[in-house]
Design a protein around this motif. Structure first.
Motif, short mmCIF file in Angstrom:
data_model
loop_
_atom_site.label_atom_id
_atom_site.label_comp_id
_atom_site.label_asym_id
_atom_site.label_seq_id
_atom_site.Cartn_x
_atom_site.Cartn_y
_atom_site.Cartn_z
N THR A 62 1.82 4.05 1.15
CA THR A 62 1.34 3.72 1.26
C THR A 62 0.51 2.98 -0.35
O THR A 62 0.18 3.91 -0.88
N ASP A 63 0.79 1.74 -0.29
CA ASP A 63 0.26 1.14 -2.14
C ASP A 63 -1.15 1.63 -1.58
O ASP A 63 -1.72 0.93 -0.29
N THR A 64 -2.25 2.19 -2.44
CA THR A 64 -4.14 2.38 -1.64
C THR A 64 -4.34 1.01 -2.60
O THR A 64 -5.45 1.00 -1.93
N LEU A 65 -3.85 0.61 -3.08
CA LEU A 65 -4.19 -0.81 -3.78
C LEU A 65 -4.53 -1.91 -2.57
O LEU A 65 -5.72 -1.75 -1.77
N SER A 66 -4.21 -2.41 -2.02
CA SER A 66 -3.55 -3.17 -0.91
C SER A 66 -3.63 -2.87 0.32
O SER A 66 -3.91 -3.37 1.32
N GLY A 67 -3.78 -1.24 0.58
CA GLY A 67 -3.32 -1.12 2.27
C GLY A 67 -1.92 -1.41 2.56
O GLY A 67 -2.22 -0.64 3.63
N LEU A 68 -0.66 -1.73 1.96
CA LEU A 68 -0.62 -1.88 2.94
C LEU A 68 0.84 -1.38 2.17
O LEU A 68 1.00 0.20 1.60
N PHE A 69 2.51 -1.08 3.07
CA PHE A 69 3.16 -0.30 2.51
C PHE A 69 4.06 -0.51 1.41
O PHE A 69 3.94 -1.93 0.88
N ASN A 70 4.06 0.38 0.55
CA ASN A 70 5.48 0.56 -0.68
C ASN A 70 6.85 -0.29 -0.61
O ASN A 70 6.70 -0.32 0.44
N ARG A 71 7.46 -0.59 -1.21
CA ARG A 71 8.81 -0.92 -1.75
C ARG A 71 9.10 0.01 -0.87
O ARG A 71 10.68 -0.14 0.33
N ARG A 72 9.15 1.21 -0.62
CA ARG A 72 10.28 2.32 -0.47
C ARG A 72 9.62 2.06 1.31
O ARG A 72 11.48 2.06 1.63
N ARG A 73 8.51 2.28 1.58
CA ARG A 73 8.58 2.69 2.76
C ARG A 73 8.55 0.98 3.75
O ARG A 73 9.30 0.82 4.83
N PHE A 74 8.67 -0.11 3.41
CA PHE A 74 9.12 -1.23 3.68
C PHE A 74 10.71 -0.87 4.23
O PHE A 74 10.31 -1.59 5.04
N GLU A 75 11.30 -1.12 3.08
CA GLU A 75 12.21 -1.27 3.00
C GLU A 75 12.79 -0.50 3.90
O GLU A 75 13.39 -0.59 4.99
N ARG A 76 12.66 1.11 4.02
CA ARG A 76 13.21 2.43 5.05
C ARG A 76 13.03 1.54 6.22
O ARG A 76 13.49 1.76 7.27
N THR A 77 11.28 0.67 7.05
CA THR A 77 10.29 0.55 8.11
C THR A 77 11.34 -0.52 8.74
O THR A 77 12.45 -0.58 9.94
#
Length: 382
Positions: free
Chosen positions: A224-239
């Motif tokens: 998780t990207d700590t600043l935005s609270g969203l997934f980071n690139r790796r987690r986003f692509e994997r999901t």
């Protein structure tokens, strides 16, 4: 020291050790309060072993017998409170206090009954059974049960019912004619052995549940990207890949987003304000996205949204909603107007995910070249 007395010492060490371990684990878990309750429960219950030994070898056996009963019961109640907290099934404090008080009074009243009779045995064991059966009822109906939750619920159910079995065993095997006789009976050896096994089983299962929670939190933090609270690139692509594997024939949409003039915001208002923009924009995304959508921060001011099972026009409508929301981000300087540009592309084949991303990227740059603060659609399907 006979076999039963030795088992009492072993049970004391086991329960006290679990108590310490749960207190340590509590410092690393988001379920801190439940872990503290559980640790306190094991620590209090461990005192029963000392009381049982004082019943057999000390003075005032009635006092220590009440102490043994009370410490086990209160320990189980604290354990049950921790489990109730963990699974969001809390009982009112007055109910708990009334139950403990009534049970201790019952133990006092039946102390002079002949031991090993059905009445005495079942009245003595029933409060323990009730506490653990209530705990089992807190876990088994839990909506988000995992395999460890189901196992814990069944284990608590068995542990609660085993107290009725102990009452029956006391009647059959005999628990001695007085409280002092207990540690010298075969029933005590069997009873303490059963208790040791179940104490370890329940403790290890609860510990496993808390450790799995800690591991899950650490994994989420790393993804998780700590600043935005969203997934980071790796987690986003994997999901996204996981969703496409489950729904390979669906019509999906990809939205790429870029905050306009973000470098100017940093240069004019400072990096603190830039971080605030990223944080607030992330909150806006989480607030407006449908539950099945996935959002990630894939660059400094770049964001990606994957909306499964969604037609392109619906994805465009979502992008327009997000575009409007960026103009009213709360907590920012009054002179700062934040806008964003969006590119939308459709996806019908998992094999074309890279192509869909490229098309959405081209549409995004078209939006920026057209003056920013707008939504553009990529032509054709990927």
């Amino acid at each position: 020291m006979n076999g039963a007395a030795s088992l009492l010492v072993v049970n004391f060490i086991i329960a006290a050790s679990f108590g310490v371990v749960f207190v340590v684990v509590a410092g690393h878990s988001r379920s801190r309060r439940p872990a503290y309750w559980i640790g306190a429960g094991y620590n209090v219950a461990s005192l029963s072993a000392i009381c049982e030994l004082l019943v057999a070898y000390g003075f005032m056996p009635k006092l220590w017998a009440l102490g043994a009963f009370s410490s086990v019961l209160i320990g189980m109640v604290l354990l049950g409170m921790g489990i109730g907290d963990l699974y969001r099934k809390r009982l009112a404090g007055w109910i708990i206090c009334a139950f403990v008080g009534a049970s201790v009074c019952l133990s006092y009243l039946i102390f002079d009954l002949h031991r090993g009779t059905p009445l005495q045995a079942f009245l003595y064991q029933t409060p323990f059974a009730i506490v653990l059966l209530v705990s089992a009822a807190s876990v088994l109906p839990f909506r988000k049960r995992s395999s460890i939750d189901r196992f814990l619920g069944i284990l608590l159910l068995i542990t609660g019912l085993h107290f009725f079995a102990k009452a029956g065993l006391a009647v059959i095997a005999g628990a001695g004619t007085s409280a002092r006789d207990y540690v010298h009976t075969d029933y005590a050896i069997i009873s303490q052995s059963m208790t040791a096994v179940l104490v370890v089983a329940v403790g290890l299962t609860l510990l496993a549940a808390l450790i799995l929670e800690i591991m899950s939190d650490q994994r989420d933090e790393s993804d998780t990207d700590t600043l935005s609270g969203l997934f980071n690139r790796r987690r986003f692509e994997r999901t996204v890949q996981s969703i496409l594997e489950r729904s390979p024939d669906g019509k999906h949409a990809i939205i790429l987003c870029d905050l306009d003039h973000f470098k100017t915001i940093n240069d004019t208002f400072g990096h603190h304000t830039g971080d605030l923009v990223i944080r607030e924009f992330g909150r806006q995304l989480l607030h407006h996205l449908p539950p099945h959508a996935v959002a990630g921060r894939i660059g400094g001011e770049e964001f990606a949204i994957f909306v499964p099972d969604t037609e392109t026009d619906m994805a465009v409508g979502l992008a327009q909603t997000l575009r409007s929301a960026t103009m009213t981000l709360p907590g920012l300087p009054a002179t700062l107007q934040v806008t964003a540009s969006f590119g939308v592309a459709s996806l019908t084949s998992p094999a074309n995910i890279a192509e869909a991303h490229r098309k959405a990227d081209m549409a995004l740059y078209e939006a920026k070249n057209a003056g920013r603060n707008r939504v553009k659609i990529a032509f054709g399907r990927a």
